[in-house]
Design a protein around this motif. Structure first.
Motif, PDB file in Angstrom:
ATOM      1  N   SER A   1      -2.670  -3.686  -8.391  1.00  0.00           N
ATOM      2  CA  SER A   1      -2.694  -2.337  -7.600  1.00  0.00           C
ATOM      3  C   SER A   1      -1.879  -2.523  -6.463  1.00  0.00           C
ATOM      4  CB  SER A   1      -4.090  -2.244  -6.754  1.00  0.00           C
ATOM      5  OG  SER A   1      -5.161  -2.168  -7.902  1.00  0.00           O
ATOM      6  N   PHE A   2      -1.216  -1.539  -5.941  1.00  0.00           N
ATOM      7  CA  PHE A   2      -0.422  -1.487  -4.840  1.00  0.00           C
ATOM      8  C   PHE A   2      -0.488  -0.331  -3.920  1.00  0.00           C
ATOM      9  CE2 PHE A   2       1.820   1.070  -8.004  1.00  0.00           C
ATOM     10  CZ  PHE A   2       2.299   1.976  -7.297  1.00  0.00           C
ATOM     11  N   PHE A   3      -0.042  -0.492  -2.640  1.00  0.00           N
ATOM     12  CA  PHE A   3      -0.417   0.180  -1.433  1.00  0.00           C
ATOM     13  C   PHE A   3       1.001   0.591  -0.844  1.00  0.00           C
ATOM     14  CE2 PHE A   3      -2.116   2.910   1.665  1.00  0.00           C
ATOM     15  CZ  PHE A   3      -1.893   2.447   2.933  1.00  0.00           C
ATOM     16  N   MET A   4       1.189   1.735  -0.572  1.00  0.00           N
ATOM     17  CA  MET A   4       2.470   2.047   0.377  1.00  0.00           C
ATOM     18  C   MET A   4       2.096   2.820   1.581  1.00  0.00           C
ATOM     19  SD  MET A   4       5.204   3.185  -2.700  1.00  0.00           S
ATOM     20  CE  MET A   4       5.940   1.897  -4.093  1.00  0.00           C
ATOM     21  N   PRO A   5       2.414   2.111   2.560  1.00  0.00           N
ATOM     22  CA  PRO A   5       1.977   2.963   3.916  1.00  0.00           C
ATOM     23  C   PRO A   5       2.812   4.076   4.229  1.00  0.00           C
ATOM     24  CG  PRO A   5       1.919   0.452   4.255  1.00  0.00           C
ATOM     25  CD  PRO A   5       2.746   0.862   2.887  1.00  0.00           C
ATOM     26  N   GLY A   6       2.354   5.293   4.630  1.00  0.00           N
ATOM     27  CA  GLY A   6       3.221   6.360   4.900  1.00  0.00           C
ATOM     28  C   GLY A   6       3.202   6.705   6.411  1.00  0.00           C
ATOM     29  N   THR A   7       3.917   7.984   6.787  1.00  0.00           N
ATOM     30  CA  THR A   7       3.965   8.322   8.145  1.00  0.00           C
ATOM     31  C   THR A   7       3.526   9.623   8.587  1.00  0.00           C
ATOM     32  OG1 THR A   7       6.213   9.288   7.464  1.00  0.00           O
ATOM     33  CG2 THR A   7       6.211   6.904   8.319  1.00  0.00           C
ATOM     34  N   ASN A   8       3.136  10.355   7.245  1.00  0.00           N
ATOM     35  CA  ASN A   8       2.725  11.799   7.716  1.00  0.00           C
ATOM     36  C   ASN A   8       1.043  11.740   7.752  1.00  0.00           C
ATOM     37  OD1 ASN A   8       1.730  11.870   5.012  1.00  0.00           O
ATOM     38  ND2 ASN A   8       3.303  13.335   4.378  1.00  0.00           N
ATOM     39  N   GLY A   9       0.506  11.061   7.698  1.00  0.00           N
ATOM     40  CA  GLY A   9      -1.060  10.989   7.804  1.00  0.00           C
ATOM     41  C   GLY A   9      -1.798  11.631   6.652  1.00  0.00           C
ATOM     42  N   ARG A  10      -0.859  11.732   5.446  1.00  0.00           N
ATOM     43  CA  ARG A  10      -1.827  12.320   4.200  1.00  0.00           C
ATOM     44  C   ARG A  10      -1.617  11.088   3.226  1.00  0.00           C
ATOM     45  NH1 ARG A  10       1.648  17.647   4.083  1.00  0.00           N
ATOM     46  NH2 ARG A  10       0.897  18.682   5.998  1.00  0.00           N
ATOM     47  N   GLY A  11      -2.433  10.909   2.529  1.00  0.00           N
ATOM     48  CA  GLY A  11      -2.557   9.929   1.160  1.00  0.00           C
ATOM     49  C   GLY A  11      -2.794  10.344  -0.091  1.00  0.00           C
ATOM     50  N   VAL A  12      -2.154   9.762  -0.939  1.00  0.00           N
ATOM     51  CA  VAL A  12      -2.219  10.142  -2.261  1.00  0.00           C
ATOM     52  C   VAL A  12      -2.737   8.992  -3.109  1.00  0.00           C
ATOM     53  CG1 VAL A  12      -1.041  11.144  -4.475  1.00  0.00           C
ATOM     54  CG2 VAL A  12      -0.269  11.911  -1.974  1.00  0.00           C
ATOM     55  N   LEU A  13      -3.696   9.296  -4.124  1.00  0.00           N
ATOM     56  CA  LEU A  13      -4.433   8.191  -4.864  1.00  0.00           C
ATOM     57  C   LEU A  13      -3.622   8.452  -6.139  1.00  0.00           C
ATOM     58  CD1 LEU A  13      -6.445   5.935  -4.930  1.00  0.00           C
ATOM     59  CD2 LEU A  13      -8.149   7.663  -5.891  1.00  0.00           C
ATOM     60  N   LEU A  14      -3.025   7.386  -6.738  1.00  0.00           N
ATOM     61  CA  LEU A  14      -2.515   7.678  -8.283  1.00  0.00           C
ATOM     62  C   LEU A  14      -3.232   6.896  -8.947  1.00  0.00           C
ATOM     63  CD1 LEU A  14       1.396   7.609  -7.227  1.00  0.00           C
ATOM     64  CD2 LEU A  14       0.306   9.641  -7.805  1.00  0.00           C
ATOM     65  N   VAL A  15      -3.527   7.652 -10.094  1.00  0.00           N
ATOM     66  CA  VAL A  15      -4.613   6.949 -11.383  1.00  0.00           C
ATOM     67  C   VAL A  15      -3.892   6.846 -12.675  1.00  0.00           C
ATOM     68  CG1 VAL A  15      -6.624   6.906 -12.081  1.00  0.00           C
ATOM     69  CG2 VAL A  15      -6.480   7.935  -9.850  1.00  0.00           C
TER      70      VAL A  15
END
Length: 290
Positions: free
Chosen positions: A16-30
């Motif tokens: 599994s991996f996580f990439m922190p972002g900057t716009n306050g929105r998250g996307v779960l990729l399955v």
């Protein structure tokens, strides 16, 4: 530990991996059945460059071998998605999801079962059964009778080979995917997976008219594994606002194939159109209310 510099997000596997972002929105990729998070990296990087935080979890039973895979059912995969959605939700202001094939159905069901958790879902190459132009003739035959074949133990023990194209039109990208066994992608898919895919699909079909989550449907016209009529079925039966877009130069793995940049762009535009802030500066979608 997740592959990230952010210590707040921890996962219990090396894939599994996580990439922190900057716009306050998250996307779960399955990822898809017998796949792994690594197959989501191309789209993940493109979304992350746009400011999105991205979390790609490993589904239960995946990432090891066929023996481990056979121990789990679709409900376990579902639990993986819902647990990951909660992890992502703790990191961002709002969450969205996208998934390939079975992964898309899991994400859609998670959004339906947990209102308010996932604001929108993108379905990449939705598939209830393998009936594309490149699958052997007996795949659709098995699919038509899977209801009663699911009770026959021998099917659970069978394994089916991947098609030569591997769902990818571009030969260079196909070679890239072929080397992903070290990243947890299985070379073959066990018969038990076909059974679980059928059971999950049966539930999703039944729930479609009640599903109100904004949904983007992306499907290749040349999909070698899943006939485009499966995307059209969802388009006709889903109960909430949705948009169907055709991918013109790819096979089944549209998030990996030649137009993965276009897939990421369509996904981002759909998320922006359905975000809490209501950002709609990007070109509008033809979104249908059924």
């Amino acid at each position: 530990m997740a592959k990230t510099g952010d210590p707040r997000v921890t996962l219990d596997d090396p894939h599994s991996f996580f990439m922190p972002g900057t716009n306050g929105r998250g996307v779960l990729l399955v990822h898809g059945m017998t796949g792994a998070p690594a197959e989501m990296r191309l789209v993940a990087r493109l979304l992350n460059k746009r400011g999105y935080s991205v979390l790609a979890p490993l589904l239960a039973g995946h990432g090891a071998d066929e023996a481990e895979f056979r121990k789990y059912r679709w409900q376990d995969w579902q639990d993986s998605v819902e647990a990951a959605a909660e992890k992502l939700r703790a990191e961002v202001d709002e969450t969205h999801a996208a998934g390939i094939c079975v992964g898309g159905k899991l994400a859609l069901l998670a959004a339906h079962r947990n209102p308010g958790t996932l604001r929108s879902v993108a379905l990449y190459s939705p598939c209830f059964s393998y009936d594309g132009w490149a699958v052997p003739f007996y795949y659709p035959l098995l699919s038509r009778h899977i209801g009663w074949l699911a009770h026959v133990p021998f099917l659970q023990r069978l394994s089916f080979s991947e098609t030569p194209a591997m769902g990818i039109k571009d030969e260079r990208l196909r070679r890239l995917m072929a080397g992903m066994s070290a990243d947890g992608v299985l070379d073959d898919f066990p018969g038990s997976g076909v059974v679980e895919m059928y059971r999950l699909g049966k539930l999703v079909r039944r729930e479609l008219p009640q599903i109100t989550t904004p949904t983007l449907i992306l499907h290749a016209r040349e999909d070698d594994l899943s006939n485009p009529r499966q995307a059209e079925y969802i388009d006709r039966h889903i109960g909430g606002p949705h948009a169907l877009h055709w991918i013109e130069d790819s096979y089944h793995m549209i998030h990996v194939d030649r137009q993965h940049r276009h897939v990421a762009d369509l996904t981002a535009r759909f998320i922006e159109a359905h975000s809490r802030s209501g950002v709609a500066a990007t070109p509008a979608f033809e979104t249908h209310d059924v």
